[in-house]
Design an enzyme around this catalytic site. Structure first.
Site, PDB file in Angstrom:
ATOM      1  CG  HIS A 190       1.422  -2.335 -15.382  1.00 54.21           C
ATOM      2  ND1 HIS A 190       1.039  -3.534 -14.809  1.00 54.21           N
ATOM      3  CD2 HIS A 190       2.490  -2.605 -16.155  1.00 54.21           C
ATOM      4  CE1 HIS A 190       1.841  -4.482 -15.239  1.00 54.21           C
ATOM      5  NE2 HIS A 190       2.732  -3.949 -16.058  1.00 54.21           N
ATOM      6  CG  ASN A 241      -4.151  -0.906 -12.411  1.00 55.74           C
ATOM      7  OD1 ASN A 241      -3.890  -0.976 -11.203  1.00 55.74           O
ATOM      8  ND2 ASN A 241      -3.596  -1.703 -13.296  1.00 55.74           N
ATOM      9  N   GLY A 291       0.780  -1.236   0.000  1.00 58.54           N
ATOM     10  CA  GLY A 291       0.000   0.000   0.000  1.00 58.54           C
ATOM     11  C   GLY A 291       0.810   1.284   0.000  1.00 58.54           C
ATOM     12  CB  SER A 292       4.248   2.266  -0.966  1.00 59.21           C
ATOM     13  OG  SER A 292       4.349   1.803  -2.289  1.00 59.21           O
TER      14      SER A 292
HETATM   15  C1  GRF Z   1       2.983  -0.941  -7.678  1.00 58.91           C
HETATM   16  O1  GRF Z   1       4.260  -1.086  -8.213  1.00 58.91           O
HETATM   17  C2  GRF Z   1       1.960  -0.813  -8.769  1.00 58.91           C
HETATM   18  O2  GRF Z   1       2.466  -0.309  -9.953  1.00 58.91           O
HETATM   19  C3  GRF Z   1       1.505  -2.223  -8.992  1.00 58.91           C
HETATM   20  O3  GRF Z   1       1.606  -2.837  -7.737  1.00 58.91           O
HETATM   21  C4  GRF Z   1       2.553  -2.167  -6.920  1.00 58.91           C
HETATM   22  C5  GRF Z   1       1.871  -1.854  -5.625  1.00 58.91           C
HETATM   23  O4  GRF Z   1       2.743  -1.390  -4.639  1.00 58.91           O
HETATM   24  N1  GRF Z   1       0.217  -2.244  -9.614  1.00 58.91           N
HETATM   25  P1  GRF Z   1       2.185  -0.765  -3.304  1.00 58.91           P
HETATM   26  O5  GRF Z   1       1.254  -1.788  -2.657  1.00 58.91           O
HETATM   27  O6  GRF Z   1       1.435   0.490  -3.666  1.00 58.91           O
HETATM   28  O7  GRF Z   1       3.371  -0.487  -2.441  1.00 58.91           O
END
Ligand code: GRF
Length: 199
Positions: A104, A102, A12-13
């Site tokens: 990616h 979303n 969840g960063s």
């Molecule tokens: C991110 O790198 C995002 O691009 C992908 O999943 C990862 C999630 O990281 N869809 P976080 O949970 O937000 O730290």
């Protein structure tokens, strides 16, 4: 005020960056954080910020009707996927046209699709000897990683970077740009329907 729901499966960063960005905002607030995984750190981050959370651990709990009821309860206007590893049901996509985003960690359409998440993406980028990678923020449709692209940001890969380093650098970009693009989409929604600003 627009209500955002963030859906995530992991750390969840990105959710944290969005929560921080909208703290004190009069445009939008993070009104709900949803995860499919009970132990996901994203839920703890939300709880710490005083945001309602919900875990949808089973397929049945993640049904379109169940999710839509949940989003209705929290008056959700925009759904933000941030590391969410389950497919969004068709019924939800149809009920939120142009209202699901979303992010990616590659320059789509390269290195997208099923199985392309986490370190797998960065390992594939290095294996393909790419000179650049980056991030893609896009609308969600019924195919993984194939919705209309809203924003991409490119990053030059330095010699010697491994997949972990690539992931770190890409995440820095995500945390910078995702909150800004979410804000931009919120502004567009309000501009199209000014009464949102009053509610
Ligand atoms: C991110 O790198 C995002 O691009 C992908 O999943 C990862 C999630 O990281 N869809 P976080 O949970 O937000 O730290």
């Amino acid at each position: 005020m627009l209500n955002l729901a963030i859906l995530g499966s992991g750390g969840g960063s990105n959710a944290q960056a969005i929560i921080d960005h909208f703290e004190g905002s009069t445009l939008a607030r993070v009104a709900l954080v949803v995860s499919n995984s009970p132990g996901a750190y994203i839920l703890e981050r939300a709880q710490r910020a005083g945001i309602p959370t919900r875990c949808l651990a089973s397929e049945a709990e993640r049904s379109a009707s169940n999710q839509l009821a949940l989003y209705r309860t929290h008056s959700i206007h925009l759904i933000v996927l941030a590391g969410y590893l389950r497919k969004v049901p068709k019924g939800v996509i149809q009920a939120y046209p142009g209202r699901i985003l979303n992010i990616h960690p590659s320059l789509l359409p390269k290195f997208g699709g099923k199985g392309m998440h986490g370190l797998h993406v960065h390992e594939a980028v290095l294996a393909a000897v790419e000179t650049h990678t980056g991030i893609t923020i896009h609308y969600v449709n019924e195919e993984y990683d194939q919705g209309e692209i809203l924003h991409q940001h490119k990053l030059a890969i330095e010699p010697g970077w491994d997949a972990q380093r690539l992931q770190q650098e890409v995440q820095k970009l995500e945390h910078t740009y995702y909150p800004k693009i979410v804000q931009q989409v919120c502004e567009e929604i309000v501009a199209a329907q000014p009464n949102f600003a009053l509610s």
